[in-house]
Design an enzyme around this catalytic site. Sequence first.
Site, PDB file in Angstrom:
ATOM      1  N   ILE A   1      -3.274   8.460   7.751  1.00 40.03           N
ATOM      2  CA  ILE A   1      -4.548   8.336   8.553  1.00 40.03           C
ATOM      3  C   ILE A   1      -4.948   6.812   8.257  1.00 40.03           C
ATOM      4  CG2 ILE A   1      -7.036   9.113   9.285  1.00 40.03           C
ATOM      5  CD1 ILE A   1      -4.874  11.337   9.264  1.00 40.03           C
TER       6      ILE A   1
ATOM      7  N   GLY B   1     -17.089  10.128  -1.563  1.00 41.31           N
ATOM      8  CA  GLY B   1     -16.312   9.240  -1.017  1.00 41.31           C
ATOM      9  C   GLY B   1     -16.792   8.782   0.420  1.00 41.31           C
TER      10      GLY B   1
ATOM     11  N   TYR C   1      -0.765  11.753  -7.992  1.00 42.75           N
ATOM     12  CA  TYR C   1      -1.471  12.075  -6.781  1.00 42.75           C
ATOM     13  C   TYR C   1      -1.144  13.329  -6.038  1.00 42.75           C
ATOM     14  CZ  TYR C   1      -3.445  11.393  -1.992  1.00 42.75           C
ATOM     15  OH  TYR C   1      -4.078  11.552  -0.875  1.00 42.75           O
TER      16      TYR C   1
HETATM   17  P1  NDP Z   1     -10.718   5.249   0.938  1.00 41.36           P
HETATM   18  O1  NDP Z   1      -9.786   4.493  -0.359  1.00 41.36           O
HETATM   19  O2  NDP Z   1     -10.677   4.540   2.176  1.00 41.36           O
HETATM   20  O3  NDP Z   1     -11.871   5.816   0.445  1.00 41.36           O
HETATM   21  C1  NDP Z   1     -11.940   6.246  -0.929  1.00 41.36           C
HETATM   22  C2  NDP Z   1     -13.410   6.795  -0.998  1.00 41.36           C
HETATM   23  O4  NDP Z   1     -13.510   7.545  -2.410  1.00 41.36           O
HETATM   24  C3  NDP Z   1     -14.412   5.807  -1.031  1.00 41.36           C
HETATM   25  O5  NDP Z   1     -15.817   6.209  -0.312  1.00 41.36           O
HETATM   26  C4  NDP Z   1     -14.683   5.407  -2.355  1.00 41.36           C
HETATM   27  O6  NDP Z   1     -16.102   5.105  -2.790  1.00 41.36           O
HETATM   28  C5  NDP Z   1     -14.675   6.901  -2.976  1.00 41.36           C
HETATM   29  N1  NDP Z   1     -14.181   7.007  -4.412  1.00 41.36           N
HETATM   30  C6  NDP Z   1     -13.052   6.560  -5.245  1.00 41.36           C
HETATM   31  N2  NDP Z   1     -13.349   6.700  -6.468  1.00 41.36           N
HETATM   32  C7  NDP Z   1     -14.623   7.104  -6.646  1.00 41.36           C
HETATM   33  C8  NDP Z   1     -15.089   7.454  -7.795  1.00 41.36           C
HETATM   34  N3  NDP Z   1     -14.721   7.226  -9.045  1.00 41.36           N
HETATM   35  N4  NDP Z   1     -16.361   7.825  -7.800  1.00 41.36           N
HETATM   36  C9  NDP Z   1     -17.038   8.080  -6.339  1.00 41.36           C
HETATM   37  N5  NDP Z   1     -16.363   7.817  -5.356  1.00 41.36           N
HETATM   38  C10 NDP Z   1     -15.120   7.349  -5.393  1.00 41.36           C
HETATM   39  O7  NDP Z   1      -9.666   6.539   1.015  1.00 41.36           O
HETATM   40  P2  NDP Z   1      -9.697   7.539   2.329  1.00 41.36           P
HETATM   41  O8  NDP Z   1     -10.610   7.575   3.124  1.00 41.36           O
HETATM   42  O9  NDP Z   1      -8.033   7.214   2.932  1.00 41.36           O
HETATM   43  O10 NDP Z   1      -9.310   8.865   1.666  1.00 41.36           O
HETATM   44  C11 NDP Z   1     -10.177   9.984   1.423  1.00 41.36           C
HETATM   45  C12 NDP Z   1      -9.691  11.112   1.045  1.00 41.36           C
HETATM   46  O11 NDP Z   1      -8.696  11.662   1.744  1.00 41.36           O
HETATM   47  C13 NDP Z   1      -8.890  11.110  -0.387  1.00 41.36           C
HETATM   48  O12 NDP Z   1      -9.143  12.269  -1.225  1.00 41.36           O
HETATM   49  C14 NDP Z   1      -7.503  10.618  -0.243  1.00 41.36           C
HETATM   50  O13 NDP Z   1      -6.534  11.126  -1.188  1.00 41.36           O
HETATM   51  C15 NDP Z   1      -7.324  11.921   0.979  1.00 41.36           C
HETATM   52  N6  NDP Z   1      -6.255  11.545   1.734  1.00 41.36           N
HETATM   53  C16 NDP Z   1      -6.150  10.105   2.612  1.00 41.36           C
HETATM   54  C17 NDP Z   1      -5.049   9.950   3.492  1.00 41.36           C
HETATM   55  C18 NDP Z   1      -4.908   8.873   4.218  1.00 41.36           C
HETATM   56  O14 NDP Z   1      -3.739   8.642   4.843  1.00 41.36           O
HETATM   57  N7  NDP Z   1      -5.964   8.045   4.219  1.00 41.36           N
HETATM   58  C19 NDP Z   1      -3.954  10.919   3.517  1.00 41.36           C
HETATM   59  C20 NDP Z   1      -4.216  12.243   2.723  1.00 41.36           C
HETATM   60  C21 NDP Z   1      -5.282  12.353   1.816  1.00 41.36           C
HETATM   61  P3  NDP Z   1     -16.171   3.927  -3.696  1.00 41.36           P
HETATM   62  O15 NDP Z   1     -15.280   3.028  -3.878  1.00 41.36           O
HETATM   63  O16 NDP Z   1     -17.670   3.146  -3.145  1.00 41.36           O
HETATM   64  O17 NDP Z   1     -16.896   4.586  -4.996  1.00 41.36           O
END
Ligand code: NDP
Length: 249
Positions: A189, A14, A156
């Site tokens: 975040i 990610g 989730y």
């Molecule tokens: P974003 O939606 O901004 O980014 C998600 C990332 O995960 C992207 O890089 C996306 O890349 C990747 N991703 C999603 N599905 C897949 C897949 N099937 N295969 C490979 N990569 C995948 O999320 P955040 O940065 O906000 O969140 C990151 C982590 O932190 C997550 O696990 C989220 O649950 C957790 N989190 C976030 C919070 C927040 O407030 N933002 C709070 C609590 C936890 P691409 O689409 O290019 O594949």
Amino acid sequence: MSDKTEQRVAVVTGASRGLGEAIALELAAQGRHVVLVARSADRLEAVKSAIESTGGSASVKTCDVSDSSSIEAMIGAVFTEHGRLDILVNNAGITRDTLVLRMSDEQFDEVINVNLKSAFVACRAAAKPMMKGKWGRIINIGSVAGLVGNPGQVNYAASKSALLGMTKSLAKELGGKGITANVVAPGFIETEMTDVLPDAIKEGVKTMTPLKRMGVAQEIASAVAYFASEGASYTTGQVLAVDGGMTMT
Ligand code: NDP
């Protein structure tokens, strides 16, 4: 203890945006070679360029983490290319929010696959190279939803809560091999994931957070960098909430 003695190799899933991008930049700034993993090749290349423009080292592996064989192939390729894998950050995650009565099996399964099963498969694949190196750092990205629950997020919260039990079990299984496993549980975040939340929810979050604001990605990256560091060698099986104090007990 210095973190500069040798170049360790870190895999961050990610890493194309949001928290994963910030984590990758931070680990690279600390001298790690960072393997950037996600589906969007163009965005991964942009993160790689950003790392290289500041003198860091990174490479790109496109991979859909909902596909177990792709994860295994990706980890295998990293080991073949670098001869080591030291740090694994399972950060890729999705939401498919809706109230429980409306939640379909597909919405439940999709979230469990991407958020939980992918982390299991990546940990299983990474454990061998880490054992060979007699050193490893596994950091799984949880969520406050996995600690205290959240309406509309049964799928989730289940995925993130299960990461805690999985990580503690990994810590117990792998500790004797010099491998630690910890969870960083972010609060709310500012990223693309939370951009879509209505303003009323964002304001509510700020009101119930002692620090009275949402967090920024760098604040999560700093916590991950600690768990990934040489100095965190006696810290395992821990869950660190980085949430402005929202869930403190
Ligand atoms: P974003 O939606 O901004 O980014 C998600 C990332 O995960 C992207 O890089 C996306 O890349 C990747 N991703 C999603 N599905 C897949 C897949 N099937 N295969 C490979 N990569 C995948 O999320 P955040 O940065 O906000 O969140 C990151 C982590 O932190 C997550 O696990 C989220 O649950 C957790 N989190 C976030 C919070 C927040 O407030 N933002 C709070 C609590 C936890 P691409 O689409 O290019 O594949």
